[in-house]
Write a protein that holds these residues in place. Sequence first.
Motif, short mmCIF file in Angstrom:
data_model
loop_
_atom_site.label_atom_id
_atom_site.label_comp_id
_atom_site.label_asym_id
_atom_site.label_seq_id
_atom_site.Cartn_x
_atom_site.Cartn_y
_atom_site.Cartn_z
N ILE A 65 -43.58 -20.22 -9.99
CA ILE A 65 -44.12 -18.92 -9.63
C ILE A 65 -43.15 -17.82 -10.07
CG2 ILE A 65 -44.88 -17.44 -7.71
CD1 ILE A 65 -46.73 -19.75 -8.08
N GLY A 66 -43.70 -16.70 -10.53
CA GLY A 66 -42.89 -15.54 -10.84
C GLY A 66 -42.83 -15.21 -12.32
N TRP A 67 -43.08 -13.95 -12.67
CA TRP A 67 -43.07 -13.48 -14.05
C TRP A 67 -41.89 -12.57 -14.35
CZ3 TRP A 67 -47.89 -13.01 -17.37
CH2 TRP A 67 -48.89 -13.92 -16.97
N ASP A 68 -41.55 -11.66 -13.43
CA ASP A 68 -40.52 -10.64 -13.67
C ASP A 68 -39.13 -11.15 -13.33
OD1 ASP A 68 -42.00 -8.40 -14.55
OD2 ASP A 68 -42.53 -7.86 -12.50
N VAL A 69 -38.17 -10.90 -14.19
CA VAL A 69 -36.80 -11.32 -13.89
C VAL A 69 -35.81 -10.25 -14.35
CG1 VAL A 69 -36.50 -12.56 -16.08
CG2 VAL A 69 -35.12 -13.19 -14.11
N ALA A 70 -34.78 -10.08 -13.54
CA ALA A 70 -33.59 -9.32 -13.94
C ALA A 70 -32.39 -10.17 -13.59
CB ALA A 70 -33.53 -7.98 -13.21
N GLY A 71 -31.43 -10.24 -14.48
CA GLY A 71 -30.28 -11.09 -14.20
C GLY A 71 -29.22 -10.99 -15.27
N VAL A 72 -28.43 -12.03 -15.36
CA VAL A 72 -27.28 -12.07 -16.27
C VAL A 72 -27.40 -13.30 -17.17
CG1 VAL A 72 -24.77 -12.25 -16.39
CG2 VAL A 72 -25.83 -10.92 -14.56
N VAL A 73 -27.18 -13.10 -18.46
CA VAL A 73 -27.20 -14.23 -19.39
C VAL A 73 -26.11 -15.22 -18.98
CG1 VAL A 73 -26.83 -14.96 -21.77
CG2 VAL A 73 -28.13 -12.87 -21.29
N ASP A 74 -26.51 -16.47 -18.79
CA ASP A 74 -25.59 -17.53 -18.37
C ASP A 74 -25.22 -18.45 -19.53
OD1 ASP A 74 -24.37 -19.27 -16.15
OD2 ASP A 74 -25.82 -20.66 -17.06
N ARG A 75 -26.19 -18.68 -20.41
CA ARG A 75 -25.96 -19.59 -21.54
C ARG A 75 -27.02 -19.31 -22.59
NH1 ARG A 75 -25.78 -26.26 -20.99
NH2 ARG A 75 -25.66 -26.74 -23.23
N VAL A 76 -26.65 -19.43 -23.85
CA VAL A 76 -27.62 -19.25 -24.93
C VAL A 76 -27.77 -20.55 -25.70
CG1 VAL A 76 -27.12 -16.79 -25.13
CG2 VAL A 76 -25.89 -18.40 -26.57
N GLY A 77 -28.98 -20.78 -26.19
CA GLY A 77 -29.25 -21.97 -26.98
C GLY A 77 -28.92 -21.75 -28.44
N PRO A 78 -29.04 -22.81 -29.24
CA PRO A 78 -28.75 -22.70 -30.67
C PRO A 78 -29.63 -21.65 -31.34
CG PRO A 78 -28.96 -25.00 -30.00
CD PRO A 78 -29.42 -24.19 -28.84
N GLY A 79 -29.03 -20.90 -32.24
CA GLY A 79 -29.79 -19.95 -33.04
C GLY A 79 -30.06 -18.62 -32.38
N VAL A 80 -29.52 -18.38 -31.21
CA VAL A 80 -29.76 -17.11 -30.52
C VAL A 80 -28.74 -16.08 -30.98
CG1 VAL A 80 -29.72 -15.90 -28.30
CG2 VAL A 80 -30.82 -18.14 -28.50
N THR A 128 -38.69 -4.71 -11.46
CA THR A 128 -40.07 -4.21 -11.31
C THR A 128 -40.66 -3.77 -12.64
OG1 THR A 128 -39.44 -1.89 -10.93
CG2 THR A 128 -39.47 -3.35 -9.01
N LEU A 129 -39.86 -3.76 -13.70
CA LEU A 129 -40.29 -3.14 -14.96
C LEU A 129 -41.07 -4.04 -15.91
CD1 LEU A 129 -40.25 -0.66 -16.79
CD2 LEU A 129 -37.99 -1.36 -17.59
N PRO A 130 -40.68 -5.31 -16.15
CA PRO A 130 -41.27 -6.02 -17.30
C PRO A 130 -42.79 -6.18 -17.26
CG PRO A 130 -39.23 -7.09 -16.62
CD PRO A 130 -39.55 -6.05 -15.57
N LEU A 131 -43.34 -6.82 -16.24
CA LEU A 131 -44.78 -7.11 -16.24
C LEU A 131 -45.61 -5.84 -16.22
CD1 LEU A 131 -47.19 -9.02 -16.06
CD2 LEU A 131 -46.84 -9.13 -13.59
#
Length: 311
Positions: A65-80, A128-131
């Motif tokens: 459940i849940g569409w909107d998120v605000a947070g901090v980048v914790d880890r990036v995958g290959p190619g990012v 509250t902004l993305p969706l």
Amino acid sequence: MRAVVVRAFAGPEALELVDVPVPVPGPGQVRVRVEAAGVNPVDAVTRAGVLAEAGLMRPREVVGIGWDVAGVVDRVGPGVAGFAPGERVIGLRDRLDVPLGAYAEYLVLDASALAPAPAGVPAPEAATLPLNGLTAMQALDLLDLPAGATLLVTGAAGGVGGFALELAARRGLRVVAVAGREDEALVRELGAEWFVPRGTGDLAADVRALVPGGVDGALDAALLGVLALGAVRNRGAFVAVSGGAPVGLRGIRVATVWVAADGPQLAELSGLAARGCLTLRVAATHPLERAAEAHRRLDRGGLRGRLVLVP
């Protein structure tokens, strides 16, 4: 980590707080440590099984459940490229075929669904902004009205409607807002030139009394359908939010906006919010374990601003 899921569709009591493995980002993906997750009406209809019944999501044993998120980048995958651990971001989880949503301590999203968070804005407000912001922006893009055109916005005091008023004003549109009487001051502050109280008469006649011949377009966030269509001039434009679009009578161009995650558009919205050009409204915050309480409050209606979960 902790996450809120649904195993059997029902009321707010269906929301379960469970322990699940921390997700691992794949190629092109980013893991976000969630600081805030918006609570939206789409979350309630997902929880209740409405989207599954409509064939918009496949059956699953566990539904995130849940569409909107605000947070901090914790880890990036290959190619990012473009995001690094420690960066504050906002994002939209628009896919319904994944096991976890934003109601969690960590969330993996495609990098293309993220944007830098608005500078200086606390995480609950940013969530509250993305969706709602993307829905409003994409609806206005579908309407494609020129500066100086007239626009009807229903549900103008809600999340989508409020952003639509501010974004429409920035595009030079003249807006008729439909909302409850108690919201007249709010919607005028957000950019409405005219105001029509909700449910007090013949909407089409009321709007046409203000704009003879009818408005050039309508953004129907309240899903009033033909009631709002009657206020649109012949060969005008009409966009409904997530279903409920009427038949395009009188040559009116009718479309439905189904929101899509869009990093560049989200970055534009984030920049506007950072400059104070968009109004971010939080009704209340709740810890993750009180998600059911937040949904009970959502179901009662009448909110001005979004409820936000803070893990």
